[in-house]
Scaffold this motif. Sequence first.
Motif, PDB file in Angstrom:
ATOM      1  N   PRO A 103     -29.737  -8.051  12.763  1.00 23.37           N
ATOM      2  CA  PRO A 103     -30.464  -9.009  13.614  1.00 23.37           C
ATOM      3  C   PRO A 103     -30.209  -8.806  15.113  1.00 23.37           C
ATOM      4  O   PRO A 103     -31.119  -8.987  15.925  1.00 23.37           O
ATOM      5  CB  PRO A 103     -29.941 -10.375  13.169  1.00 23.37           C
ATOM      6  CG  PRO A 103     -29.288 -10.159  11.868  1.00 23.37           C
ATOM      7  CD  PRO A 103     -28.866  -8.728  11.816  1.00 23.37           C
ATOM      8  N   GLU A 104     -28.998  -8.384  15.469  1.00 25.36           N
ATOM      9  CA  GLU A 104     -28.695  -8.165  16.884  1.00 25.36           C
ATOM     10  C   GLU A 104     -29.429  -6.941  17.427  1.00 25.36           C
ATOM     11  O   GLU A 104     -29.921  -6.959  18.553  1.00 25.36           O
ATOM     12  CB  GLU A 104     -27.184  -8.055  17.108  1.00 25.36           C
ATOM     13  CG  GLU A 104     -26.432  -9.349  16.824  1.00 25.36           C
ATOM     14  CD  GLU A 104     -26.955 -10.540  17.612  1.00 25.36           C
ATOM     15  OE1 GLU A 104     -27.233 -10.411  18.822  1.00 25.36           O
ATOM     16  OE2 GLU A 104     -27.092 -11.621  17.012  1.00 25.36           O
ATOM     17  N   LYS A 107     -32.925  -8.066  17.999  1.00 25.21           N
ATOM     18  CA  LYS A 107     -33.053  -8.890  19.210  1.00 25.21           C
ATOM     19  C   LYS A 107     -33.100  -8.031  20.466  1.00 25.21           C
ATOM     20  O   LYS A 107     -33.944  -8.240  21.341  1.00 25.21           O
ATOM     21  CB  LYS A 107     -31.886  -9.876  19.309  1.00 25.21           C
ATOM     22  CG  LYS A 107     -31.984 -11.062  18.397  1.00 25.21           C
ATOM     23  CD  LYS A 107     -30.774 -11.964  18.602  1.00 25.21           C
ATOM     24  CE  LYS A 107     -30.655 -12.980  17.496  1.00 25.21           C
ATOM     25  NZ  LYS A 107     -29.420 -13.787  17.637  1.00 25.21           N
ATOM     26  N   VAL A 108     -32.182  -7.068  20.557  1.00 26.05           N
ATOM     27  CA  VAL A 108     -32.156  -6.190  21.732  1.00 26.05           C
ATOM     28  C   VAL A 108     -33.458  -5.398  21.822  1.00 26.05           C
ATOM     29  O   VAL A 108     -34.071  -5.302  22.890  1.00 26.05           O
ATOM     30  CB  VAL A 108     -30.933  -5.244  21.682  1.00 26.05           C
ATOM     31  CG1 VAL A 108     -31.057  -4.149  22.729  1.00 26.05           C
ATOM     32  CG2 VAL A 108     -29.651  -6.024  21.855  1.00 26.05           C
ATOM     33  N   HIS A 110     -36.402  -6.110  20.592  1.00 22.22           N
ATOM     34  CA  HIS A 110     -37.521  -6.999  20.950  1.00 22.22           C
ATOM     35  C   HIS A 110     -37.493  -7.350  22.442  1.00 22.22           C
ATOM     36  O   HIS A 110     -38.548  -7.410  23.082  1.00 22.22           O
ATOM     37  CB  HIS A 110     -37.509  -8.255  20.088  1.00 22.22           C
ATOM     38  CG  HIS A 110     -37.923  -7.996  18.683  1.00 22.22           C
ATOM     39  ND1 HIS A 110     -37.395  -8.676  17.616  1.00 22.22           N
ATOM     40  CD2 HIS A 110     -38.809  -7.115  18.143  1.00 22.22           C
ATOM     41  CE1 HIS A 110     -37.931  -8.245  16.498  1.00 22.22           C
ATOM     42  NE2 HIS A 110     -38.789  -7.287  16.786  1.00 22.22           N
ATOM     43  N   LYS A 111     -36.296  -7.558  22.976  1.00 22.63           N
ATOM     44  CA  LYS A 111     -36.196  -7.865  24.404  1.00 22.63           C
ATOM     45  C   LYS A 111     -36.652  -6.688  25.261  1.00 22.63           C
ATOM     46  O   LYS A 111     -37.103  -6.868  26.383  1.00 22.63           O
ATOM     47  CB  LYS A 111     -34.778  -8.272  24.772  1.00 22.63           C
ATOM     48  CG  LYS A 111     -34.433  -9.671  24.306  1.00 22.63           C
ATOM     49  CD  LYS A 111     -33.032 -10.082  24.705  1.00 22.63           C
ATOM     50  CE  LYS A 111     -32.770 -11.485  24.205  1.00 22.63           C
ATOM     51  NZ  LYS A 111     -31.432 -11.963  24.599  1.00 22.63           N
TER      52      LYS A 111
END
Length: 118
Positions: A103-104, A107-108, A110-111
């Motif tokens: 998940p991390e 997240k990175v 996607h950012k």
Amino acid sequence: MAHEDFEMPNLVEKINNLVTGAGLSRSLIKIEITERDLSNSTSRLKEQIDQLRSYGFEVWMDDFGSGYSSLNALNDYSFDLVKIDMVFVRHLDDGQLNRLLIPEIAKVAHKLGLKVLA
């Protein structure tokens, strides 16, 4: 595509001409480069990736997280999608680390405006 494929003269133009000649939309073609091939790369590879993307092809990084240059690759190259290495996914239930990392990583990515496939 393997690193050796990017050593072919006029590779990007050849791909573009084949797709155009076949009457296909470039959006249907996904060019995958494995993360390990990035460790041997040159500035030419970066230019070719940028050129492929400018023509409308999507360029994906395969095996993200396999240990060669993951985080640097996100910074140094322009990809449309990262495919998380299958080892992370296979061992999802083996321990807490992979359940936290996937998940991390997503997240990175996607950012940074990237899509993620696991």
